[in-house]
Write an enzyme that holds these catalytic residues in place. Structure first.
Site, mmCIF file in Angstrom:
data_model
loop_
_atom_site.group_PDB
_atom_site.id
_atom_site.type_symbol
_atom_site.label_atom_id
_atom_site.label_comp_id
_atom_site.label_asym_id
_atom_site.label_seq_id
_atom_site.Cartn_x
_atom_site.Cartn_y
_atom_site.Cartn_z
ATOM 1 N N ILE A 73 0.848 -1.194 0.000
ATOM 2 C CA ILE A 73 0.000 0.000 0.000
ATOM 3 C C ILE A 73 0.882 1.243 0.000
ATOM 4 C CG2 ILE A 73 -1.660 1.341 1.352
ATOM 5 C CD1 ILE A 73 -2.888 -1.320 2.230
ATOM 6 N N SER A 76 2.079 1.823 -3.495
ATOM 7 C CA SER A 76 0.939 2.306 -4.287
ATOM 8 C C SER A 76 0.672 3.774 -3.995
ATOM 9 C CB SER A 76 -0.313 1.485 -3.979
ATOM 10 O OG SER A 76 -0.174 0.186 -4.464
ATOM 11 N N HIS A 77 0.760 4.129 -2.723
ATOM 12 C CA HIS A 77 0.578 5.534 -2.326
ATOM 13 C C HIS A 77 1.667 6.404 -2.949
ATOM 14 C CE1 HIS A 77 -0.182 9.110 0.011
ATOM 15 N NE2 HIS A 77 1.026 9.046 0.532
ATOM 16 N N ALA A 78 2.881 5.902 -2.979
ATOM 17 C CA ALA A 78 3.992 6.658 -3.565
ATOM 18 C C ALA A 78 3.737 6.908 -5.048
ATOM 19 C CB ALA A 78 5.313 5.905 -3.365
#
Length: 112
Positions: A73, A76-78
């Protein structure tokens, strides 16, 4: 998620965050119609986003070469942060163009 992968994600987030800050600085300068300063800030934002992109590309190349990287996650956030900032920079760039055009028209009217 291993520590190395987390550090890569955090580098992307930090560089993209710095790019966002510079983009917001560009928009603040534009609010004052300081086009030159806005362009300088946006140029700085682009440099930070290139750094984020380079870190991201390195991670993606490792996976493409067969290194197994588990879903994260944080990563993915990055990636999401990187792409969002890229979009914000594109919009800021268009705003600069619009302000330049307005400035040209105003100068033309003043010279009549």
């Amino acid at each position: 998620m291993n520590m190395e992968h987390a550090q890569v994600a955090m580098q992307i987030i930090m560089h993209a965050g710095d790019a966002r800050t510079k983009t917001m600085d560009a928009l603040k300068a534009l609010k004052e119609f300081d086009i030159i300063r806005a362009k300088e800030h946006l140029s700085g934002a682009k440099e930070y986003l290139v750094k984020a992109h380079n870190v991201q590309t390195g991670a993606l190349q490792e996976e493409a070469e067969g290194k197994e990287i588990e879903y994260s996650i944080l990563f993915s956030h990055a990636q999401d942060t990187c792409m969002t900032v890229y979009s914000e920079m594109n919009i800021a760039e268009h705003f600069i163009d619009v302000c330049e055009n307005i400035d040209k028209r105003l100068r033309a009217l003043e010279n009549k």
